[in-house]
Design a protein around this motif. Structure first.
Motif, PDB file in Angstrom:
ATOM      1  N   SER A  60      46.932 -27.591 -11.812  1.00 44.26           N
ATOM      2  CA  SER A  60      46.200 -28.507 -12.688  1.00 44.26           C
ATOM      3  C   SER A  60      46.491 -29.978 -12.363  1.00 44.26           C
ATOM      4  O   SER A  60      45.656 -30.843 -12.597  1.00 44.26           O
ATOM      5  N   GLU A  61      47.653 -30.271 -11.796  1.00 44.73           N
ATOM      6  CA  GLU A  61      48.025 -31.644 -11.484  1.00 44.73           C
ATOM      7  C   GLU A  61      47.840 -31.972  -9.994  1.00 44.73           C
ATOM      8  O   GLU A  61      48.044 -33.122  -9.591  1.00 44.73           O
ATOM      9  N   ASP A  62      47.497 -30.983  -9.212  1.00 49.17           N
ATOM     10  CA  ASP A  62      47.443 -31.154  -7.757  1.00 49.17           C
ATOM     11  C   ASP A  62      46.203 -31.940  -7.336  1.00 49.17           C
ATOM     12  O   ASP A  62      45.076 -31.537  -7.641  1.00 49.17           O
ATOM     13  N   PRO A  63      46.369 -33.048  -6.588  1.00 54.66           N
ATOM     14  CA  PRO A  63      45.200 -33.820  -6.117  1.00 54.66           C
ATOM     15  C   PRO A  63      44.450 -33.114  -4.982  1.00 54.66           C
ATOM     16  O   PRO A  63      43.323 -33.497  -4.652  1.00 54.66           O
ATOM     17  N   TYR A  64      45.059 -32.117  -4.368  1.00 52.47           N
ATOM     18  CA  TYR A  64      44.422 -31.400  -3.270  1.00 52.47           C
ATOM     19  C   TYR A  64      43.146 -30.716  -3.756  1.00 52.47           C
ATOM     20  O   TYR A  64      43.139 -30.043  -4.795  1.00 52.47           O
TER      21      TYR A  64
ATOM     22  N   LEU B 220      54.966 -33.528   2.334  1.00 51.81           N
ATOM     23  CA  LEU B 220      54.546 -32.435   1.452  1.00 51.81           C
ATOM     24  C   LEU B 220      55.736 -31.698   0.845  1.00 51.81           C
ATOM     25  O   LEU B 220      55.639 -31.136  -0.243  1.00 51.81           O
ATOM     26  N   VAL B 221      56.848 -31.717   1.558  1.00 51.28           N
ATOM     27  CA  VAL B 221      58.057 -31.029   1.073  1.00 51.28           C
ATOM     28  C   VAL B 221      58.936 -31.985   0.277  1.00 51.28           C
ATOM     29  O   VAL B 221      59.479 -31.625  -0.774  1.00 51.28           O
ATOM     30  N   HIS B 222      59.075 -33.210   0.772  1.00 56.15           N
ATOM     31  CA  HIS B 222      60.002 -34.171   0.156  1.00 56.15           C
ATOM     32  C   HIS B 222      59.231 -35.173  -0.701  1.00 56.15           C
ATOM     33  O   HIS B 222      59.198 -36.370  -0.423  1.00 56.15           O
ATOM     34  N   ARG B 223      58.590 -34.696  -1.726  1.00 57.76           N
ATOM     35  CA  ARG B 223      57.908 -35.564  -2.682  1.00 57.76           C
ATOM     36  C   ARG B 223      58.439 -35.188  -4.063  1.00 57.76           C
ATOM     37  O   ARG B 223      57.937 -34.267  -4.705  1.00 57.76           O
ATOM     38  N   PRO B 224      59.474 -35.901  -4.550  1.00 57.08           N
ATOM     39  CA  PRO B 224      60.163 -35.493  -5.789  1.00 57.08           C
ATOM     40  C   PRO B 224      59.287 -35.522  -7.021  1.00 57.08           C
ATOM     41  O   PRO B 224      59.475 -34.737  -7.942  1.00 57.08           O
ATOM     42  N   ASN B 225      58.321 -36.415  -7.069  1.00 59.40           N
ATOM     43  CA  ASN B 225      57.486 -36.523  -8.263  1.00 59.40           C
ATOM     44  C   ASN B 225      56.093 -35.930  -8.044  1.00 59.40           C
ATOM     45  O   ASN B 225      55.118 -36.363  -8.662  1.00 59.40           O
ATOM     46  N   GLY B 226      56.030 -34.946  -7.179  1.00 58.71           N
ATOM     47  CA  GLY B 226      54.747 -34.342  -6.878  1.00 58.71           C
ATOM     48  C   GLY B 226      54.286 -33.411  -7.980  1.00 58.71           C
ATOM     49  O   GLY B 226      55.014 -33.137  -8.952  1.00 58.71           O
ATOM     50  N   PRO B 227      53.066 -32.911  -7.872  1.00 51.16           N
ATOM     51  CA  PRO B 227      52.519 -32.004  -8.892  1.00 51.16           C
ATOM     52  C   PRO B 227      53.325 -30.709  -8.969  1.00 51.16           C
ATOM     53  O   PRO B 227      53.884 -30.258  -7.969  1.00 51.16           O
ATOM     54  N   GLU B 228      53.374 -30.163 -10.153  1.00 54.97           N
ATOM     55  CA  GLU B 228      54.143 -28.943 -10.361  1.00 54.97           C
ATOM     56  C   GLU B 228      53.271 -27.695 -10.411  1.00 54.97           C
ATOM     57  O   GLU B 228      53.779 -26.583 -10.360  1.00 54.97           O
ATOM     58  N   ASP B 229      51.968 -27.867 -10.546  1.00 54.06           N
ATOM     59  CA  ASP B 229      51.070 -26.710 -10.535  1.00 54.06           C
ATOM     60  C   ASP B 229      49.672 -27.162 -10.139  1.00 54.06           C
ATOM     61  O   ASP B 229      49.433 -28.327  -9.822  1.00 54.06           O
TER      62      ASP B 229
ATOM     63  N   GLU C 239      48.346 -36.175  -0.153  1.00 57.33           N
ATOM     64  CA  GLU C 239      48.783 -36.706  -1.445  1.00 57.33           C
ATOM     65  C   GLU C 239      49.465 -35.635  -2.292  1.00 57.33           C
ATOM     66  O   GLU C 239      49.968 -35.919  -3.384  1.00 57.33           O
ATOM     67  N   SER C 240      49.486 -34.425  -1.797  1.00 48.73           N
ATOM     68  CA  SER C 240      49.980 -33.289  -2.574  1.00 48.73           C
ATOM     69  C   SER C 240      51.409 -32.932  -2.167  1.00 48.73           C
ATOM     70  O   SER C 240      52.085 -33.689  -1.465  1.00 48.73           O
ATOM     71  N   CYS C 241      51.872 -31.803  -2.629  1.00 48.73           N
ATOM     72  CA  CYS C 241      53.163 -31.251  -2.221  1.00 48.73           C
ATOM     73  C   CYS C 241      53.036 -29.727  -2.206  1.00 48.73           C
ATOM     74  O   CYS C 241      52.045 -29.169  -2.677  1.00 48.73           O
ATOM     75  N   LEU C 242      54.050 -29.059  -1.681  1.00 45.27           N
ATOM     76  CA  LEU C 242      53.971 -27.603  -1.533  1.00 45.27           C
ATOM     77  C   LEU C 242      54.605 -26.885  -2.726  1.00 45.27           C
ATOM     78  O   LEU C 242      55.566 -26.131  -2.585  1.00 45.27           O
ATOM     79  N   TRP C 243      54.027 -27.074  -3.914  1.00 42.59           N
ATOM     80  CA  TRP C 243      54.536 -26.347  -5.073  1.00 42.59           C
ATOM     81  C   TRP C 243      54.264 -24.845  -4.936  1.00 42.59           C
ATOM     82  O   TRP C 243      54.960 -24.018  -5.531  1.00 42.59           O
ATOM     83  N   GLU C 244      53.271 -24.499  -4.091  1.00 39.12           N
ATOM     84  CA  GLU C 244      52.960 -23.083  -3.877  1.00 39.12           C
ATOM     85  C   GLU C 244      54.141 -22.363  -3.212  1.00 39.12           C
ATOM     86  O   GLU C 244      54.519 -21.268  -3.622  1.00 39.12           O
TER      87      GLU C 244
END
Length: 494
Positions: free
Chosen positions: A393-397, A382-391, A411-416
């Protein structure tokens, strides 16, 4: 004073000669008046009179015939006297039981203590005929009268109940109180058709919640009898719908004062399921009870973490029981054997809700999230996903998904949390930035952060010592980089 002297004279006459037996009515009569001093004086006189008669064995022992039948029967004068006086003793008990509902506490207290004196004396000088060796002679019916007086339907009796607690230190008193309470609950609640009786149920709780069960397992027969009676009492109390506030009181003492003394603690599952449906702090406390049953009593409850996950809503960062919530949440998520998808779902939901949380809550939850990563390294994706969603609208969560396994958190990342690195409060931004670094193996101690309030945060900022802040990076040296003293040379006044 006149009343006291008259009653003392009656007492002396009745105890001095059986020919004066009818004067007992002069002692009993004031129990029916409402004047406090007269009632108190009569109760004290009754205590001395019937206490002496019990000790002198001058009350009939055995199944008491009706008064008319006893006098008409071909009994001896001795037996008729004892039967008659036993009926007067019963009149006294009924009068004292009625006085436990008197408006003055002093009258209630004296009535209670007098009845308990009679309980003690009847235990030593039984009015029950011993039919075989080892038969029970404890005055349980008299104690039931006392218990019923402690459990009024429409009045708070907690003060009188607290006065009664000293008697509960005795094993026999405690055992028969437990039996009497169970009987009372069955009789009273059956008439209400499952509607709560707030005063009655609160009185029952006040009476049974301080019960200290014996731990003397060497006396196994007595211990097991106590345990069975204790379990039956609590199950009969909790099977009926309680006033909302009472659920919380029961759940707070459940793990220390109830479950350890039950033969089958898993029988509490129905009560805990109902309590969970109430919501808020009560739901959380109910989950704590379920957690204990799962880990200590092998209860199978597959929906536990689903129910816990559903409690995560925006209010958790604002409610007054926030500290208890996160303390228990930390306990529930402490096992390193939890699946990664489940922990990831909790991390994502906590992070998403953190976007609208106050600073004092963020300073607690960010180290909390870091601790979850330490326990569950599989969630580091969740932390080390370089191409993860940026907000968002793109978050699969899927935030609205109630089932953690279907939330797609892994499948997400911690953009929050990355967003919180730009928080207006510098301490929050600093705490969020910790996830950019390699986490140490030692968990953060969040116990001191659970109770952190907005006032304490503000007070901390106010008390910070001011430091000198340079207003320029380089000292001004004049035009074109020359020193200011050149101008002084040209414009020196003679």
């Amino acid at each position: 004073m006149a009343r006291a002297a008259a009653l003392a004279s009656c007492l002396e006459a009745v105890l001095g000669s059986r020919r004066n037996a009818n004067r007992v009515f002069e002692i009993l009569e004031p129990l029916l008046v409402r004047e406090e001093e007269d009632v108190l004086c009569a109760a004290r006189t009754c205590s001395r009179l019937f206490g002496a008669l019990l000790e002198r064995r001058e009350l009939f022992v055995g199944r008491l015939p009706a008064e008319e039948a006893a006098l008409a029967d071909n009994c001896s004068a001795e037996e008729k006297y004892k039967m008659w006086m036993r009926h007067r003793y019963n009149d006294c008990v009924r009068g004292l039981a009625g006085l436990m509902a008197h408006g003055a506490f002093q009258v209630k207290e004296l009535s209670l203590c007098t009845l308990m004196k009679f309980v003690e004396l009847e235990a030593r000088y039984p009015l029950i005929k011993v039919e075989w060796k080892g038969s029970l002679t404890f005055p349980r019916e008299l104690l039931k009268v006392v218990v019923d007086g402690l459990l009024p339907l429409n009045e708070d009796a907690s003060l009188l109940i607290s006065r009664f607690q000293e008697y509960m230190e005795y094993d026999d008193i405690r055992y028969f109180v437990i039996k009497a309470v169970t009987e009372s609950i069955g009789q009273v609640m059956q008439k209400t058709k499952e509607r709560p009786l707030p005063f009655y149920q609160q009185n029952v709780f006040s009476l049974i919640s301080p019960i200290n069960m014996p731990n003397k397992e060497c006396d196994m027969v007595k211990f097991m009898a106590h345990k069975q009676a204790f379990e039956k009492m609590w199950l009969s109390f909790l099977k009926h719908k309680l006033p909302t506030g009472l659920y919380k009181k029961v759940l707070v003492i459940l793990h220390d004062c109830i479950l350890p003394y039950m033969n089958e603690p898993t029988l509490m599952i129905d009560f805990l399921t109902v309590a969970y449906g109430i919501g808020g702090a009560i739901s959380l406390l109910a989950l704590n009870g379920l957690f204990i049953l799962i880990h200590q009593h092998n209860l199978e409850y597959p929906d536990f973490y689903k129910k816990l996950y559903s409690l995560l809503d925006p209010s958790i960062y604002h409610v007054k029981y926030r500290a208890r919530f996160f303390h228990l949440l930390d306990l529930f998520l402490s096992s390193s054997h939890l699946p990664a998808y489940l922990v990831a779902a909790f991390i994502k939901r906590l992070s998403r809700l953190a976007l609208t949380a106050p600073p004092e809550a963020l300073l607690m939850v960010l180290p909390f999230i870091c601790n979850l990563f330490r326990r569950h390294p599989a969630c580091n994706v969740l932390v080390h996903r370089p191409n993860g969603p940026e907000d968002m609208s793109e978050d699969p969560y899927i935030m609205e998904e109630e089932e953690p396994s279907k939330s797609r958190a892994l499948e997400s990342c911690l953009w929050e949390v990355q967003s919180l690195q730009n928080h207006y409060h510098p301490d929050v931004a600093k705490a969020a930035a910790v996830l950019n670094q390699s986490l140490s193996e030692i968990e953060d101690d969040i116990s001191g952060l659970l109770e952190l309030s907005a006032y304490e945060l503000f007070d901390k900022e106010v008390k910070k010592k001011a430091i000198d802040v340079p207003l320029e990076f380089e000292q001004v040296r004049g035009l074109f980089g020359k020193k200011n003293d050149i101008f002084a040379e040209h414009f020196t006044l003679d």
